[in-house]
Design a protein around this motif. Sequence first.
Motif, PDB file in Angstrom:
ATOM      1  N   GLN A 288       0.862  -1.174   0.000  1.00  0.00           N
ATOM      2  CA  GLN A 288       0.000   0.000   0.000  1.00  0.00           C
ATOM      3  C   GLN A 288       0.899   1.223   0.000  1.00  0.00           C
ATOM      4  O   GLN A 288       1.825   1.308   0.791  1.00  0.00           O
ATOM      5  CB  GLN A 288      -0.893   0.024   1.238  1.00  0.00           C
ATOM      6  N   ILE A 289       0.614   2.128  -0.903  1.00  0.00           N
ATOM      7  CA  ILE A 289       1.513   3.262  -1.061  1.00  0.00           C
ATOM      8  C   ILE A 289       0.830   4.534  -0.551  1.00  0.00           C
ATOM      9  O   ILE A 289      -0.230   4.906  -1.055  1.00  0.00           O
ATOM     10  CB  ILE A 289       1.901   3.443  -2.543  1.00  0.00           C
ATOM     11  N   PRO A 290       1.422   5.201   0.444  1.00  0.00           N
ATOM     12  CA  PRO A 290       0.843   6.459   0.898  1.00  0.00           C
ATOM     13  C   PRO A 290       0.877   7.471  -0.238  1.00  0.00           C
ATOM     14  O   PRO A 290       1.918   7.681  -0.861  1.00  0.00           O
ATOM     15  CB  PRO A 290       1.768   6.907   2.036  1.00  0.00           C
ATOM     16  N   THR A 291      -0.281   8.061  -0.545  1.00  0.00           N
ATOM     17  CA  THR A 291      -0.401   8.894  -1.727  1.00  0.00           C
ATOM     18  C   THR A 291      -1.041  10.233  -1.369  1.00  0.00           C
ATOM     19  O   THR A 291      -1.943  10.278  -0.540  1.00  0.00           O
ATOM     20  CB  THR A 291      -1.301   8.190  -2.760  1.00  0.00           C
ATOM     21  N   GLU A 292      -0.567  11.288  -1.992  1.00  0.00           N
ATOM     22  CA  GLU A 292      -1.211  12.595  -1.839  1.00  0.00           C
ATOM     23  C   GLU A 292      -1.939  12.913  -3.127  1.00  0.00           C
ATOM     24  O   GLU A 292      -1.366  12.833  -4.201  1.00  0.00           O
ATOM     25  CB  GLU A 292      -0.154  13.676  -1.583  1.00  0.00           C
ATOM     26  N   LEU A 293      -3.209  13.246  -3.005  1.00  0.00           N
ATOM     27  CA  LEU A 293      -4.014  13.531  -4.188  1.00  0.00           C
ATOM     28  C   LEU A 293      -4.717  14.860  -3.998  1.00  0.00           C
ATOM     29  O   LEU A 293      -5.479  15.034  -3.057  1.00  0.00           O
ATOM     30  CB  LEU A 293      -5.046  12.414  -4.381  1.00  0.00           C
ATOM     31  N   GLN A 294      -4.416  15.807  -4.879  1.00  0.00           N
ATOM     32  CA  GLN A 294      -5.066  17.112  -4.767  1.00  0.00           C
ATOM     33  C   GLN A 294      -6.463  17.033  -5.361  1.00  0.00           C
ATOM     34  O   GLN A 294      -6.639  16.603  -6.497  1.00  0.00           O
ATOM     35  CB  GLN A 294      -4.232  18.156  -5.492  1.00  0.00           C
ATOM     36  N   ILE A 295      -7.474  17.425  -4.586  1.00  0.00           N
ATOM     37  CA  ILE A 295      -8.843  17.301  -5.093  1.00  0.00           C
ATOM     38  C   ILE A 295      -9.503  18.654  -5.369  1.00  0.00           C
ATOM     39  O   ILE A 295     -10.425  18.740  -6.152  1.00  0.00           O
ATOM     40  CB  ILE A 295      -9.741  16.458  -4.174  1.00  0.00           C
ATOM     41  N   ILE A 296      -9.086  19.714  -4.684  1.00  0.00           N
ATOM     42  CA  ILE A 296      -9.610  21.053  -4.997  1.00  0.00           C
ATOM     43  C   ILE A 296      -8.436  21.995  -5.164  1.00  0.00           C
ATOM     44  O   ILE A 296      -7.690  22.172  -4.212  1.00  0.00           O
ATOM     45  CB  ILE A 296     -10.538  21.580  -3.885  1.00  0.00           C
ATOM     46  N   PRO A 297      -8.240  22.660  -6.270  1.00  0.00           N
ATOM     47  CA  PRO A 297      -8.900  22.374  -7.544  1.00  0.00           C
ATOM     48  C   PRO A 297      -8.415  21.022  -8.097  1.00  0.00           C
ATOM     49  O   PRO A 297      -7.281  20.659  -7.870  1.00  0.00           O
ATOM     50  CB  PRO A 297      -8.426  23.528  -8.434  1.00  0.00           C
ATOM     51  N   PRO A 298      -9.268  20.306  -8.790  1.00  0.00           N
ATOM     52  CA  PRO A 298      -8.867  18.969  -9.235  1.00  0.00           C
ATOM     53  C   PRO A 298      -7.779  19.038 -10.301  1.00  0.00           C
ATOM     54  O   PRO A 298      -7.765  19.959 -11.121  1.00  0.00           O
ATOM     55  CB  PRO A 298     -10.148  18.372  -9.802  1.00  0.00           C
ATOM     56  N   LEU A 299      -6.869  18.096 -10.240  1.00  0.00           N
ATOM     57  CA  LEU A 299      -5.853  17.998 -11.289  1.00  0.00           C
ATOM     58  C   LEU A 299      -6.429  17.128 -12.385  1.00  0.00           C
ATOM     59  O   LEU A 299      -6.786  15.987 -12.156  1.00  0.00           O
ATOM     60  CB  LEU A 299      -4.586  17.359 -10.724  1.00  0.00           C
ATOM     61  N   MET A 300      -6.564  17.709 -13.565  1.00  0.00           N
ATOM     62  CA  MET A 300      -7.160  16.952 -14.660  1.00  0.00           C
ATOM     63  C   MET A 300      -6.163  15.935 -15.198  1.00  0.00           C
ATOM     64  O   MET A 300      -5.030  16.279 -15.496  1.00  0.00           O
ATOM     65  CB  MET A 300      -7.561  17.902 -15.791  1.00  0.00           C
ATOM     66  N   THR A 301      -6.621  14.721 -15.313  1.00  0.00           N
ATOM     67  CA  THR A 301      -5.742  13.724 -15.910  1.00  0.00           C
ATOM     68  C   THR A 301      -5.892  13.822 -17.425  1.00  0.00           C
ATOM     69  O   THR A 301      -6.997  13.787 -17.945  1.00  0.00           O
ATOM     70  CB  THR A 301      -6.112  12.313 -15.442  1.00  0.00           C
ATOM     71  N   GLU A 302      -4.782  13.965 -18.069  1.00  0.00           N
ATOM     72  CA  GLU A 302      -4.823  14.096 -19.528  1.00  0.00           C
ATOM     73  C   GLU A 302      -4.858  12.711 -20.148  1.00  0.00           C
ATOM     74  O   GLU A 302      -3.874  11.995 -20.162  1.00  0.00           O
ATOM     75  CB  GLU A 302      -3.594  14.865 -20.026  1.00  0.00           C
ATOM     76  N   THR A 303      -6.008  12.342 -20.638  1.00  0.00           N
ATOM     77  CA  THR A 303      -6.104  11.034 -21.278  1.00  0.00           C
ATOM     78  C   THR A 303      -6.401  11.242 -22.755  1.00  0.00           C
ATOM     79  O   THR A 303      -7.482  11.688 -23.109  1.00  0.00           O
ATOM     80  CB  THR A 303      -7.217  10.171 -20.634  1.00  0.00           C
ATOM     81  N   GLY A 304      -5.442  10.908 -23.550  1.00  0.00           N
ATOM     82  CA  GLY A 304      -5.614  11.001 -25.000  1.00  0.00           C
ATOM     83  C   GLY A 304      -6.071  12.380 -25.454  1.00  0.00           C
ATOM     84  O   GLY A 304      -7.243  12.570 -25.751  1.00  0.00           O
ATOM     85  N   PRO A 305      -5.187  13.360 -25.481  1.00  0.00           N
ATOM     86  CA  PRO A 305      -5.579  14.734 -25.811  1.00  0.00           C
ATOM     87  C   PRO A 305      -6.224  14.863 -27.190  1.00  0.00           C
ATOM     88  O   PRO A 305      -7.131  15.664 -27.356  1.00  0.00           O
ATOM     89  CB  PRO A 305      -4.252  15.497 -25.751  1.00  0.00           C
ATOM     90  N   VAL A 306      -5.782  14.078 -28.127  1.00  0.00           N
ATOM     91  CA  VAL A 306      -6.309  14.205 -29.487  1.00  0.00           C
ATOM     92  C   VAL A 306      -7.782  13.820 -29.515  1.00  0.00           C
ATOM     93  O   VAL A 306      -8.637  14.569 -29.977  1.00  0.00           O
ATOM     94  CB  VAL A 306      -5.520  13.292 -30.463  1.00  0.00           C
ATOM     95  N   GLU A 307      -8.051  12.677 -28.901  1.00  0.00           N
ATOM     96  CA  GLU A 307      -9.418  12.175 -28.905  1.00  0.00           C
ATOM     97  C   GLU A 307     -10.334  13.126 -28.135  1.00  0.00           C
ATOM     98  O   GLU A 307     -11.467  13.351 -28.510  1.00  0.00           O
ATOM     99  CB  GLU A 307      -9.431  10.772 -28.283  1.00  0.00           C
ATOM    100  N   GLN A 308      -9.776  13.703 -27.061  1.00  0.00           N
ATOM    101  CA  GLN A 308     -10.594  14.564 -26.216  1.00  0.00           C
ATOM    102  C   GLN A 308     -11.069  15.822 -26.923  1.00  0.00           C
ATOM    103  O   GLN A 308     -12.240  16.151 -26.888  1.00  0.00           O
ATOM    104  CB  GLN A 308      -9.792  14.987 -24.982  1.00  0.00           C
TER     105      GLN A 308
END
Lengths: 134, 294
Positions: free
Chosen positions: B186-206
């Motif tokens: 289990q990996i301790p993780t920091e995740l910013q939720i406000i403002p959300p960090l947008m995950t860039e998934t396939g910029p062309v398709e998007q």
Amino acid sequence: MPVALEIVSPEKLLLSRNVEMVVIPASEGEMGVLPNHAPMIVLLRGGTIAIHEGGKVTDRLYVSGGFAEITPERCTVLADEAVPTSELSRAEGERRLSAAEAEYNATDKNDVPSLDAAMDRMQSARAMIEAAAA
Amino acid sequence: MASLKALRARINSVKSTRKITSAMKMVAASKLRRAQQQAEAARPYAERMERMLSALAASVQGSPTAPRMLAGTGNDKVHLLIVITADRGLAGAFNTNVGRAARNLARRLMAEGKTVKIITVGRKGRDYLRRELAANIVGDISFAGKKKIDFADVQAIGMQAVEMLGRDEFDIATVVYNRFASVISQIPTELQIIPPLMTETGPVEQTTAQAIYEFEPDEETILAKLLPKNLAIQLYRAQLESGAGEHGARMTAMDNATRNAGEAINKLTLNYNRTRQANITRELIEIISGAEAL
């Protein structure tokens, strides 16, 4: 060509199959989705999703609210809560309605967002009672 | 050398410890399976939510009326940390790892002159952070005693964060939790939720897909509803991962404990038998030398 309908709630994927037409309770009126519908993202109010096949309604599900994404090939419903109408209980709907009404009466009348939220809940509870009766 | 009686008592006590740890391991294994299924079941919603959100975000991008939850307050002075841990211990370093990650993050932010507020979810996190950062803790939530964590429970945390943002009580919110990498890791993780960090998934398709959506009633109304929901979903996902991780960590920890108890029992038993033989030999010598003396 059918519409790939998916109904998901935060807890799980409730339904995923191809249907001929689905009618969803959009916030500004019921909306029928057939194949090749224009791509849209809509807000849902509390109401019933009706799945049509062979010209007849085959399934009805109550949703308390949520969102839907429509593309020419598919219709994805992100429901806050979705239950087949046959499993609904009228008593639960009435309990929610009275809770929402109590909340509405308790909120400050100048606090518009909270009032709106309470109104939405009342509407969704009424839709639940209606769906349970049908 | 310890007496035979003391050794016997010792062996029995280690044996019952082993029974307990191995039972806990079994329980953790079955709970793990359930937690994993729950986490799996929640995934489709989160994925589709993300898809919708990125379409919406792109269409309101740069608009001055973009909601705060998406654009942030423009500052980064006050940080809110939501620390998700378990309610129970005996899970190896599971809780400590998250606690340490949160503490280090808080220290780093404070060293940069930022204000840190902490909300802990789960009793262990509160207990850990209370020692040093008690003044920074603004809320603690515990699901102790709940069999299954419902979405509604987690949504309440999200609502609390939204209200705090409305009152300008923080600028950036980050969740610190244990990401479930595998049963043993289990990996301790920091995740910013406000403002959300947008995950860039396939910029062309998007870019091609986004432009063509119509919105009903309109982007901003939908966003106003969608963002709090998305926040709750992110928290829910973190909570579920942490829950699965907890059981995984406990299973590993209890497996080790059971093995160690087994080793201890073997050593103690060897010791016990040696002592017993030594006693017999000694008694025999006493008898023989007594007989010879006559």
